[in-house]
Design an enzyme around this catalytic site. Structure first.
Site, short mmCIF file in Angstrom:
data_model
loop_
_atom_site.label_atom_id
_atom_site.label_comp_id
_atom_site.label_asym_id
_atom_site.label_seq_id
_atom_site.Cartn_x
_atom_site.Cartn_y
_atom_site.Cartn_z
N GLY A 130 -3.17 7.73 -5.92
CA GLY A 130 -2.31 8.88 -5.70
C GLY A 130 -1.18 8.70 -4.71
O GLY A 130 -0.53 9.68 -4.35
N TRP A 169 1.81 7.36 -5.07
CA TRP A 169 3.12 7.73 -5.63
C TRP A 169 3.23 9.25 -5.71
O TRP A 169 4.27 9.82 -5.40
CB TRP A 169 3.32 7.11 -7.02
N ASP A 220 -4.36 9.95 -14.95
CA ASP A 220 -5.01 8.64 -14.79
C ASP A 220 -6.39 8.70 -15.43
O ASP A 220 -7.02 9.75 -15.50
CB ASP A 220 -5.15 8.25 -13.31
N ASP A 259 -7.53 9.16 -20.60
CA ASP A 259 -6.95 7.91 -21.08
C ASP A 259 -5.61 8.21 -21.77
O ASP A 259 -5.58 8.90 -22.80
CB ASP A 259 -7.95 7.27 -22.06
N ASP A 295 3.42 3.75 -13.08
CA ASP A 295 2.90 2.55 -12.40
C ASP A 295 1.65 2.09 -13.14
O ASP A 295 0.84 1.34 -12.61
CB ASP A 295 2.58 2.93 -10.94
N LYS A 325 6.78 0.46 -14.58
CA LYS A 325 6.35 -0.89 -14.19
C LYS A 325 6.16 -1.75 -15.44
O LYS A 325 5.55 -1.32 -16.41
CB LYS A 325 5.03 -0.81 -13.44
#
Ligand SMILES: C[S@@+](CC[C@H](N)C(=O)[O-])C[C@H]1O[C@@H](n2cnc3c(N)ncnc32)[C@H](O)[C@@H]1O
Length: 204
Positions: A58, A60, A78, A94, A119, A159
């Site tokens: 957490g 970010w 997440d 998911d 990310d 990312k």
């Protein structure tokens, strides 16, 4: 203790960003990657609604929450649980599952996102080609999600890992956004293949 665990611990002890994170309220050193990019690119200027994909633990979301005004809102997702963060609606699930993506959209409550952060990184199997394919698959999911939720002029920071598929992905971004830039913050270890792509000015 296994040798790889020992060397990870040694690296963590020596790592100035891990040290800084331990001394601060941030849950992970990853916060410094986002803050470095933000200092350069002013990610949160005129931003009210953010989506944070692959958000746990957490840091970010913590950093983004601090940059937003009182009306700001973050939808974070997440597969792992995450402790609450101010202004964040967290969805545990998911991201490769349709209903989880739908839950993120519903979480926006009709608002469009000004900024999508990702990310997300798959659990690595050690087989480079399949890890790369899974990481690109996740990036593609983030991009199609962004197509659904981004406001015109909105931005995405995602990312990627150096390897097959990243050039094609950057082309897909260039077809949709005014500007596409590559960022490798100092807090991202030189030895890591990870880097970030910032695409700005979503064109519908
Ligand atoms: C590098 S970590 C993110 C760190 C985070 N940005 C922070 O600052 O705390 C990558 C995250 O991606 C998540 N992830 C990987 N595959 C996922 C999936 N299929 N769905 C949702 N999250 C996933 C992992 O659980 C992990 O928490």
């Amino acid at each position: 203790m296994a040798k790889s665990n020992k060397s990870w611990l040694h690296r963590q002890e020596k790592d100035p960003y891990a040290k800084q994170a331990r001394a601060s309220h941030y849950r992970s050193r990853a916060a410094y990657k986002l803050s470095e990019i933000d200092k350069k690119d002013k990610l949160f200027r005129n931003v009210q609604t953010v989506v944070d994909v692959g958000a746990s633990p957490g840091s970010w979301s913590q950093y983004a929450s601090e940059q937003l005004g009182p009306q700001g809102k973050i939808v974070a997702v997440d597969i792992l649980p995450m402790e609450p963060v101010d202004k964040v609606l967290f969805i545990e699930g998911d991201f490769t599952e349709d209903e989880v993506v739908q839950a993120c959209m519903s979480g926006l409550n009709g608002a469009r996102a000004d900024l999508v952060l990702s990310d997300i990184a798959p659990n690595l199997s050690g087989v480079r080609s399949s890890d790369q394919a899974r990481s690109m698959y996740l990036a593609e999911l983030v991009l199609s999600f962004s197509d659904e939720v981004l406001s015109p002029g909105g931005d995405i920071l995602v990312k990627l890992f150096q390897g097959e598929g990243t050039d094609q992905f950057k082309k897909e971004l260039a077809n949709r956004f005014q500007k596409v830039m590559v960022r490798k913050p100092q807090a991202s270890r030189d030895s890591s293949r990870e880097f970030y792509v910032l695409a700005r000015g979503y064109q519908v």
